[in-house]
Scaffold this motif. Structure first.
Motif, PDB file in Angstrom:
ATOM      1  N   SER A 118      17.720  -9.501 -18.423  1.00 25.07           N
ATOM      2  CA  SER A 118      16.424 -10.063 -18.794  1.00 25.07           C
ATOM      3  C   SER A 118      15.517 -10.131 -17.579  1.00 25.07           C
ATOM      4  N   GLN A 119      14.242  -9.859 -17.768  1.00 21.99           N
ATOM      5  CA  GLN A 119      13.281  -9.926 -16.672  1.00 21.99           C
ATOM      6  C   GLN A 119      12.581 -11.280 -16.611  1.00 21.99           C
ATOM      7  N   THR A 120      12.813 -12.122 -17.618  1.00 18.58           N
ATOM      8  CA  THR A 120      12.174 -13.439 -17.651  1.00 18.58           C
ATOM      9  C   THR A 120      13.186 -14.488 -18.099  1.00 18.58           C
ATOM     10  N   THR A 121      12.836 -15.755 -17.906  1.00 19.14           N
ATOM     11  CA  THR A 121      13.630 -16.863 -18.415  1.00 19.14           C
ATOM     12  C   THR A 121      12.884 -17.469 -19.602  1.00 19.14           C
ATOM     13  N   GLU A 122      13.499 -17.444 -20.757  1.00 17.14           N
ATOM     14  CA  GLU A 122      12.837 -17.950 -21.960  1.00 17.14           C
ATOM     15  C   GLU A 122      13.872 -18.251 -23.035  1.00 17.14           C
ATOM     16  N   GLY A 123      13.427 -18.890 -24.106  1.00 24.27           N
ATOM     17  CA  GLY A 123      14.335 -19.246 -25.193  1.00 24.27           C
ATOM     18  C   GLY A 123      13.580 -19.552 -26.457  1.00 24.27           C
ATOM     19  N   ILE A 124      14.336 -19.694 -27.517  1.00 19.85           N
ATOM     20  CA  ILE A 124      13.737 -19.972 -28.819  1.00 19.85           C
ATOM     21  C   ILE A 124      14.786 -20.656 -29.687  1.00 19.85           C
ATOM     22  N   ALA A 125      14.353 -21.479 -30.621  1.00 17.79           N
ATOM     23  CA  ALA A 125      15.271 -22.198 -31.508  1.00 17.79           C
ATOM     24  C   ALA A 125      15.013 -21.792 -32.950  1.00 17.79           C
ATOM     25  N   TYR A 126      16.091 -21.469 -33.676  1.00 18.28           N
ATOM     26  CA  TYR A 126      15.986 -21.039 -35.063  1.00 18.28           C
ATOM     27  C   TYR A 126      16.667 -22.042 -35.990  1.00 18.28           C
ATOM     28  N   SER A 127      16.232 -22.036 -37.240  1.00 17.12           N
ATOM     29  CA  SER A 127      16.921 -22.805 -38.275  1.00 17.12           C
ATOM     30  C   SER A 127      18.317 -22.229 -38.481  1.00 17.12           C
ATOM     31  N   ARG A 128      19.326 -23.081 -38.465  1.00 16.29           N
ATOM     32  CA  ARG A 128      20.692 -22.599 -38.664  1.00 16.29           C
ATOM     33  C   ARG A 128      20.849 -21.925 -40.021  1.00 16.29           C
ATOM     34  N   GLU A 129      20.244 -22.515 -41.074  1.00 17.71           N
ATOM     35  CA  GLU A 129      20.412 -21.970 -42.418  1.00 17.71           C
ATOM     36  C   GLU A 129      19.900 -20.536 -42.504  1.00 17.71           C
ATOM     37  N   LYS A 130      18.784 -20.257 -41.807  1.00 18.83           N
ATOM     38  CA  LYS A 130      18.217 -18.910 -41.870  1.00 18.83           C
ATOM     39  C   LYS A 130      18.999 -17.931 -40.995  1.00 18.83           C
ATOM     40  N   LEU A 131      19.306 -18.346 -39.767  1.00 18.80           N
ATOM     41  CA  LEU A 131      19.918 -17.420 -38.819  1.00 18.80           C
ATOM     42  C   LEU A 131      21.374 -17.121 -39.164  1.00 18.80           C
ATOM     43  N   ALA A 132      22.086 -18.096 -39.692  1.00 20.18           N
ATOM     44  CA  ALA A 132      23.517 -17.912 -39.957  1.00 20.18           C
ATOM     45  C   ALA A 132      23.777 -16.867 -41.041  1.00 20.18           C
ATOM     46  N   LYS A 133      22.775 -16.564 -41.881  1.00 16.08           N
ATOM     47  CA  LYS A 133      22.959 -15.589 -42.959  1.00 16.08           C
ATOM     48  C   LYS A 133      22.525 -14.189 -42.555  1.00 16.08           C
ATOM     49  N   THR A 134      22.150 -14.028 -41.292  1.00 20.52           N
ATOM     50  CA  THR A 134      21.594 -12.759 -40.834  1.00 20.52           C
ATOM     51  C   THR A 134      22.628 -11.948 -40.062  1.00 20.52           C
ATOM     52  N   LEU A 135      22.712 -10.667 -40.380  1.00 17.39           N
ATOM     53  CA  LEU A 135      23.563  -9.764 -39.604  1.00 17.39           C
ATOM     54  C   LEU A 135      22.772  -9.331 -38.376  1.00 17.39           C
ATOM     55  N   LEU A 136      22.779 -10.183 -37.380  1.00 19.76           N
ATOM     56  CA  LEU A 136      21.913 -10.024 -36.217  1.00 19.76           C
ATOM     57  C   LEU A 136      22.489  -9.009 -35.232  1.00 19.76           C
ATOM     58  N   SER A 137      21.635  -8.163 -34.694  1.00 16.51           N
ATOM     59  CA  SER A 137      22.067  -7.246 -33.643  1.00 16.51           C
ATOM     60  C   SER A 137      21.119  -7.275 -32.443  1.00 16.51           C
ATOM     61  N   GLY A 138      20.007  -7.999 -32.582  1.00 16.85           N
ATOM     62  CA  GLY A 138      19.070  -8.117 -31.473  1.00 16.85           C
ATOM     63  C   GLY A 138      17.900  -8.985 -31.889  1.00 16.85           C
TER      64      GLY A 138
END
Length: 409
Positions: free
Chosen positions: A332-352
């Protein structure tokens, strides 16, 4: 003939008799015919609860005319299969559990559907064939259930006039999921000067996806367009064919928000891809988080110069914490973050994922969808929920990641 074969044959004959009375009710009742004209397909369980159906088959008292309106006529039906013989009045199929009983005996797990196909109004524009992707059915999870904004309770079918591509869209105002498909040739040249939009009820969308898998075929949409001479408005009707099933969708007097206008410019967003060897471990971790009952959010952080993404889950009272790290394809070239709803993110087949800046919806790279846009979670008093400069948990995070990777392996 075995007992199972006999029960299946009996159930088949009963469904044929039930279909006969369904069509008789359509011919008998204009009210029921109008009801089915918009719906086109209805299950046995839905039929039993339908007021128009019950009025059509059993009759009702018309107070405006002060007279009794007669229902349809029922015959005495006879079924003979092997050694089985029975006689019953036709309405017994609907008023009692006869069909349900023999459905169970026949070990038939599929719902019984009744269909009515009325010739659509307007000019035939052509037929559009669309192949559904694996994640299409999961669009339902992103539809709203909002009485104040009913248009968001549907899956939108949006045909782009420019390149004739098709987008299926679902949104509840906090997430926007898009499944894109490039259709085959239109079977008839037609005027594509305007985009076509049709709202598909969630239950019918689920059926389309199930039928597409069952029959292993594309879905063909016959497109009709007509003008309302009184309001000068344009409406669109589609008949969807897949296998031996046909569903009808009519354009409703509602307009979907301009979903294209909220898509971020990815050129101004930083993209982070999970290393291919860690994707299985990440999905295993998200699946575990998905089983937690009281989860609030999942924090995702990256740090300048690091090739790790830090995932942290916290419950309501912070008594339990789940953390893990996963490798990125590049530092990573920067320091950053983000917060997601567990209900939404947990159902996602995330790859990036993409990160733009705090408080702005971020774009996820997911297998379920071509695009998935999620709003970040914010503090009630405003501001960002996750302090990405807090690195106290990193040692615990890295130890937990090793465990997660071993479990996934």
């Amino acid at each position: 003939m075995t007992d199972l074969q006999k029960d299946q044959a009996i159930y088949q004959k009963m469904t044929e008799i039930a279909d006969k009375y369904f069509n008789r009710a359509i011919e008998h009742s204009e009210e029921f015919r109008h009801f089915m004209a918009d719906k086109s397909i209805i299950s046995l369980q839905e039929l039993k609860k339908c007021e128009e159906w019950n009025r059509a088959i059993y009759g009702y008292y018309d107070y405006s005319k002060q007279e009794q309106v007669k229902g349809i006529d029922f015959d005495i039906e006879t079924i003979d299969v092997d050694t089985f013989h029975c006689e019953f009045r036709g309405d017994t199929l609907f008023s009692h559990a006869l069909l349900d009983t023999f459905k169970s005996l026949a070990k038939n797990r599929c719902e019984l559907y009744f269909t009515y196909e009325e010739k659509p109004k307007g000019a035939y524009l052509g037929t559009l064939s669309v192949g559904f992707t694996k994640g299409a059915k999961s669009l339902i999870e992103h539809c709203a259930n909002d009485e104040l904004r009913p248009v968001m309770n549907y899956v939108l079918m949006d045909v782009n006039a420019a390149d004739q591509s098709v987008n299926f869209v679902a949104s509840d105002g906090h997430s926007l999921a898009i499944v894109s498909n490039i259709p085959g040739n239109w079977t008839k040249p037609c005027d594509h000067s305007k985009s076509l939009q049709v709202l598909i009820p969630k239950q019918d969308w689920k059926r389309l996806c199930d039928y597409s898998v069952k029959f292993k075929s594309e879905v063909s949409f016959d497109v009709y367009k007509y003008d309302n001479p009184y309001t000068q408005e344009h409406f669109c009707t589609m008949l969807a064919h897949v296998g031996d099933a046909t569903l009808k969708f009519t354009d409703r007097d509602m307009r979907y928000p301009n979903w294209r206008s909220v898509l971020p410019d990815t050129r101004q967003m930083r993209r982070y891809d999970i290393h291919p060897e860690d994707i299985t471990a990440l999905r295993s971790w998200l699946k575990t988080i998905g089983k937690e009952k009281y989860g609030v959010q999942i924090n995702v952080s990256v740090y300048r110069g690091s090739d790790l993404a830090y995932f942290e889950y916290e419950d309501y009272d912070f008594s339990k914490s789940h953390t893990a790290t996963f490798r990125l394809t590049r530092p990573s070239q920067t320091t950053e973050g983000i917060a997601y709803s567990r209900e939404k993110l947990a159902k996602t087949l995330l790859s990036g994922f993409y990160i733009y800046n705090h408080g702005v919806a971020s774009l996820l790279v997911a297998d379920n969808y071509d695009l998935l846009l999620l709003m970040p979670m914010l503090k009630e008093e405003g501001g960002y929920v996750h302090d990405v400069e807090n690195r106290e948990v990193l040692e615990t995070v890295e130890e937990t990641a090793m465990v997660v990777e071993l479990v996934a392996a």
